[in-house]
Design a protein around this motif. Structure first.
Motif, PDB file in Angstrom:
ATOM      1  N   LYS A 240      32.882  29.071  41.819  1.00  0.00           N
ATOM      2  CA  LYS A 240      31.507  28.733  42.205  1.00  0.00           C
ATOM      3  C   LYS A 240      31.359  28.659  43.722  1.00  0.00           C
ATOM      4  O   LYS A 240      30.307  29.030  44.261  1.00  0.00           O
ATOM      5  CB  LYS A 240      31.111  27.398  41.565  1.00  0.00           C
ATOM      6  N   ARG A 241      32.408  28.175  44.382  1.00  0.00           N
ATOM      7  CA  ARG A 241      32.339  28.100  45.841  1.00  0.00           C
ATOM      8  C   ARG A 241      32.275  29.501  46.447  1.00  0.00           C
ATOM      9  O   ARG A 241      31.530  29.753  47.400  1.00  0.00           O
ATOM     10  CB  ARG A 241      33.556  27.339  46.374  1.00  0.00           C
ATOM     11  N   ILE A 242      33.050  30.432  45.896  1.00  0.00           N
ATOM     12  CA  ILE A 242      33.047  31.806  46.395  1.00  0.00           C
ATOM     13  C   ILE A 242      31.692  32.463  46.135  1.00  0.00           C
ATOM     14  O   ILE A 242      31.165  33.196  46.989  1.00  0.00           O
ATOM     15  CB  ILE A 242      34.185  32.609  45.732  1.00  0.00           C
ATOM     16  N   ARG A 243      31.098  32.188  44.984  1.00  0.00           N
ATOM     17  CA  ARG A 243      29.817  32.809  44.612  1.00  0.00           C
ATOM     18  C   ARG A 243      28.698  32.465  45.590  1.00  0.00           C
ATOM     19  O   ARG A 243      27.773  33.262  45.804  1.00  0.00           O
ATOM     20  CB  ARG A 243      29.394  32.387  43.203  1.00  0.00           C
ATOM     21  N   LYS A 244      28.758  31.276  46.157  1.00  0.00           N
ATOM     22  CA  LYS A 244      27.673  30.830  47.046  1.00  0.00           C
ATOM     23  C   LYS A 244      27.480  31.752  48.250  1.00  0.00           C
ATOM     24  O   LYS A 244      26.362  31.911  48.746  1.00  0.00           O
ATOM     25  CB  LYS A 244      27.944  29.409  47.527  1.00  0.00           C
ATOM     26  N   GLY A 245      28.553  32.381  48.719  1.00  0.00           N
ATOM     27  CA  GLY A 245      28.433  33.213  49.908  1.00  0.00           C
ATOM     28  C   GLY A 245      28.238  34.687  49.620  1.00  0.00           C
ATOM     29  O   GLY A 245      28.330  35.511  50.538  1.00  0.00           O
ATOM     30  N   LEU A 246      27.949  35.052  48.372  1.00  0.00           N
ATOM     31  CA  LEU A 246      27.813  36.459  47.998  1.00  0.00           C
ATOM     32  C   LEU A 246      26.360  36.873  47.872  1.00  0.00           C
ATOM     33  O   LEU A 246      25.464  36.030  47.705  1.00  0.00           O
ATOM     34  CB  LEU A 246      28.527  36.704  46.653  1.00  0.00           C
ATOM     35  N   ASP A 247      26.112  38.181  47.951  1.00  0.00           N
ATOM     36  CA  ASP A 247      24.763  38.684  47.684  1.00  0.00           C
ATOM     37  C   ASP A 247      24.477  38.546  46.193  1.00  0.00           C
ATOM     38  O   ASP A 247      25.379  38.353  45.372  1.00  0.00           O
ATOM     39  CB  ASP A 247      24.641  40.149  48.120  1.00  0.00           C
ATOM     40  N   GLN A 248      23.197  38.686  45.841  1.00  0.00           N
ATOM     41  CA  GLN A 248      22.792  38.392  44.465  1.00  0.00           C
ATOM     42  C   GLN A 248      23.503  39.263  43.430  1.00  0.00           C
ATOM     43  O   GLN A 248      23.948  38.769  42.383  1.00  0.00           O
ATOM     44  CB  GLN A 248      21.275  38.578  44.330  1.00  0.00           C
ATOM     45  N   LYS A 249      23.655  40.544  43.723  1.00  0.00           N
ATOM     46  CA  LYS A 249      24.268  41.458  42.768  1.00  0.00           C
ATOM     47  C   LYS A 249      25.730  41.080  42.500  1.00  0.00           C
ATOM     48  O   LYS A 249      26.161  40.991  41.344  1.00  0.00           O
ATOM     49  CB  LYS A 249      24.179  42.890  43.293  1.00  0.00           C
ATOM     50  N   THR A 250      26.481  40.839  43.556  1.00  0.00           N
ATOM     51  CA  THR A 250      27.892  40.476  43.410  1.00  0.00           C
ATOM     52  C   THR A 250      28.025  39.096  42.779  1.00  0.00           C
ATOM     53  O   THR A 250      28.940  38.841  41.979  1.00  0.00           O
ATOM     54  CB  THR A 250      28.602  40.493  44.774  1.00  0.00           C
ATOM     55  N   ARG A 251      27.099  38.205  43.124  1.00  0.00           N
ATOM     56  CA  ARG A 251      27.125  36.855  42.563  1.00  0.00           C
ATOM     57  C   ARG A 251      26.950  36.891  41.042  1.00  0.00           C
ATOM     58  O   ARG A 251      27.640  36.190  40.298  1.00  0.00           O
ATOM     59  CB  ARG A 251      26.025  36.002  43.207  1.00  0.00           C
ATOM     60  N   LEU A 252      26.046  37.730  40.561  1.00  0.00           N
ATOM     61  CA  LEU A 252      25.837  37.854  39.118  1.00  0.00           C
ATOM     62  C   LEU A 252      27.054  38.448  38.422  1.00  0.00           C
ATOM     63  O   LEU A 252      27.409  38.052  37.306  1.00  0.00           O
ATOM     64  CB  LEU A 252      24.598  38.711  38.843  1.00  0.00           C
ATOM     65  N   LYS A 253      27.691  39.418  39.086  1.00  0.00           N
ATOM     66  CA  LYS A 253      28.889  40.024  38.497  1.00  0.00           C
ATOM     67  C   LYS A 253      30.003  38.993  38.350  1.00  0.00           C
ATOM     68  O   LYS A 253      30.681  38.922  37.321  1.00  0.00           O
ATOM     69  CB  LYS A 253      29.372  41.187  39.366  1.00  0.00           C
ATOM     70  N   LEU A 254      30.191  38.180  39.394  1.00  0.00           N
ATOM     71  CA  LEU A 254      31.243  37.176  39.340  1.00  0.00           C
ATOM     72  C   LEU A 254      30.914  36.087  38.312  1.00  0.00           C
ATOM     73  O   LEU A 254      31.814  35.522  37.688  1.00  0.00           O
ATOM     74  CB  LEU A 254      31.451  36.557  40.724  1.00  0.00           C
ATOM     75  N   LYS A 255      29.637  35.838  38.133  1.00  0.00           N
ATOM     76  CA  LYS A 255      29.235  34.876  37.100  1.00  0.00           C
ATOM     77  C   LYS A 255      29.653  35.363  35.723  1.00  0.00           C
ATOM     78  O   LYS A 255      30.145  34.597  34.883  1.00  0.00           O
ATOM     79  CB  LYS A 255      27.716  34.673  37.141  1.00  0.00           C
ATOM     80  N   ASN A 256      29.484  36.666  35.485  1.00  0.00           N
ATOM     81  CA  ASN A 256      29.826  37.229  34.178  1.00  0.00           C
ATOM     82  C   ASN A 256      31.328  37.296  33.936  1.00  0.00           C
ATOM     83  O   ASN A 256      31.770  37.475  32.795  1.00  0.00           O
ATOM     84  CB  ASN A 256      29.221  38.638  34.044  1.00  0.00           C
ATOM     85  N   GLU A 257      32.114  37.165  35.011  1.00  0.00           N
ATOM     86  CA  GLU A 257      33.571  37.212  34.861  1.00  0.00           C
ATOM     87  C   GLU A 257      34.158  35.843  34.511  1.00  0.00           C
ATOM     88  O   GLU A 257      35.373  35.698  34.340  1.00  0.00           O
ATOM     89  CB  GLU A 257      34.214  37.702  36.167  1.00  0.00           C
TER      90      GLU A 257
END
Length: 443
Positions: A240-257
């Motif tokens: 979750k900490r890593i996701r905060k600094g990502l763009d929306q597209k990459t953030r959604l991909k990491l959420k699904n992982e």
């Protein structure tokens, strides 16, 4: 006059449809019982009294019965008594069948709506429920478990302690609170608590204090799924900490992982391993957290307690500094609950089926809209079709008694067939309870 009521103890003399309710006039016709004072049955009439009795609804309307009830006086001792009305509840101005009706409906309707429907006070419905609950408590004396699980669910805005028979996968009891004072009071009065050999719990300190104080000498085991969950939570903090600094597209991909990362390494498919390596190359910190999670899970892969303790010590000492703060809670737990965590190797039991109740906590809360905790507890604990019982076993043939009298009595019992052992009730079968929820039984 038409027998509108179908109550053997009453004869209808008149009735009126008053729109929202029926008004029925009736009188009794049974002879008085022998005097409770002297035992004689020599009476004379001593006036009468009108009593209002509520009955079950007719045609969807409340039913009010005005009973012209005779009173008698004993010629011997002078004691007075009303004529008997066996169809009327002795504690309330209501028929017995109305009390039965309220008992059945109060588990699926709110007390207020039921009181309006039948025309009694809300407090009367509550008192009938309390009497029913006390009767059910006495009828269903669940056997105290050997392996007792303690967990909690948040129901109707508060945490409730859930007690389970882990050996039989049964819900043993539900308590209104998980606070230490409430738990101590309950366990002080727990019958046959000498049967308890093992206490399985999460890392809620009052549970441990309870075990030490009220069940001294019992093996206390921290449920391994609570421990492993903390390792998953450490990994989740990093993700979750890593996701905060990502763009929306990459953030959604990491959420699904998320679910891929929570899997054990040996359970990943080739495609999932490939995806994981891609994320770990992009974010080495995520790879460190995943590796820390996997190495912690290896603790419970060990065959002995000593081997598991060695793996745990190695995990603590080699935890990368980049993710150490994310697994801080787990490191503290290993220190504070070390003995209880590794007691798992003395008796490898878990609260896994109790935890499965968390999957239906939402349905239980939905049930709770408008109901009290006591009603929910009654619905869950005393649902007849879900109660788990021991199989009925025939006793072994007894040896021939020595005395002639005992032989005759034994011979008579033999004619009736071999005696059966009493059926033991363990509690509510968790698997059956979950099935009932999934089938919409409690909707």
């Amino acid at each position: 006059m038409t027998d509108l009521l179908n109550l053997p103890c009453l004869r209808v003399t008149d009735y009126e449809d008053c729109g929202d309710h029926y008004f029925v006039a009736a009188h009794g016709h049974l002879e008085p019982r022998p005097c409770s004072g002297c035992g004689h049955d020599d009476y004379y009439r001593h006036g009468a009294q009108k009593q209002i009795i509520m009955d079950t609804p007719i045609h969807g309307k409340r039913t009010m019965i005005e009973v012209h009830r005779r009173r008698f006086r004993c010629k011997i001792c002078g004691k007075t008594a009303f004529e008997p009305l066996p169809d009327i509840d002795p504690k309330r101005q209501a028929t017995k069948r109305l009390v039965d009706y309220i008992e059945h409906r109060c588990l699926t309707e709110t007390f207020m709506s039921l009181a309006r429907e039948v025309g009694v006070d809300n407090k009367t419905v509550r008192n009938i429920f309390d009497d029913m609950l006390a009767r059910k408590e006495s009828q269903h004396k669940y056997q105290t478990p050997e392996v007792l699980g303690i967990d909690e669910l948040k129901i109707i805005g508060d945490y409730r302690a859930m007690l389970t028979n882990i050996k039989e996968l049964a819900l043993f009891d539900m308590l209104p609170s998980r606070k230490k004072a409430n738990l101590l009071d309950y366990f002080r009065n727990l019958p046959d608590k000498g049967r308890v050999t093992t206490l399985v719990m999460d890392m809620w300190n009052p549970y441990r204090q309870l075990g030490v104080q009220e069940l001294p000498g019992r093996l206390i085991v921290v449920d391994k799924f609570h421990v492993l969950r903390m390792a998953n939570e450490g990994l989740e903090r990093v993700r979750k900490r890593i996701r905060k600094g990502l763009d929306q597209k990459t953030r959604l991909k990491l959420k699904n992982e998320r679910f891929v990362l929570l899997k054990r390494k040996h359970a990943l498919s080739d495609e999932e391993k490939k995806d994981a390596r891609k994320w770990f190359s992009l974010f080495p910190e995520l790879g460190c957290a995943y590796d820390a999670k996997e190495r912690f899970f290896e603790i419970y892969d060990q065959p002995t307690r000593s081997a598991a303790e060695i793996v745990a010590s190695r995990w603590t000492n080699t935890l990368p500094t980049d993710v150490a703060k994310d697994f801080r809670d787990l490191q503290v737990a290993l220190g504070n609950w070390n003995k209880e965590i590794f007691n798992y190797y003395e008796n490898p039991v878990t609260n896994a089926y109790t935890e499965s109740l968390n999957a239906i906590a939402r349905q239980i809360n939905r049930m709770g809209r408008g109901y009290s905790f006591e009603v929910l507890r009654a619905r869950l604990l005393f649902e007849k079709q879900a109660i788990k019982k021991s199989p009925s076993l025939r006793k072994k043939p007894r040896q021939r008694p020595v005395s002639g009298y005992e032989f005759i009595q034994e011979f008579k019992r033999g004619l009736e067939g071999p005696a059966e052992e009493p059926v033991v009730e363990y509690g509510v079968d968790l698997l059956k309870l979950i099935q009932l929820f999934e089938d919409g039984y409690f909707s």
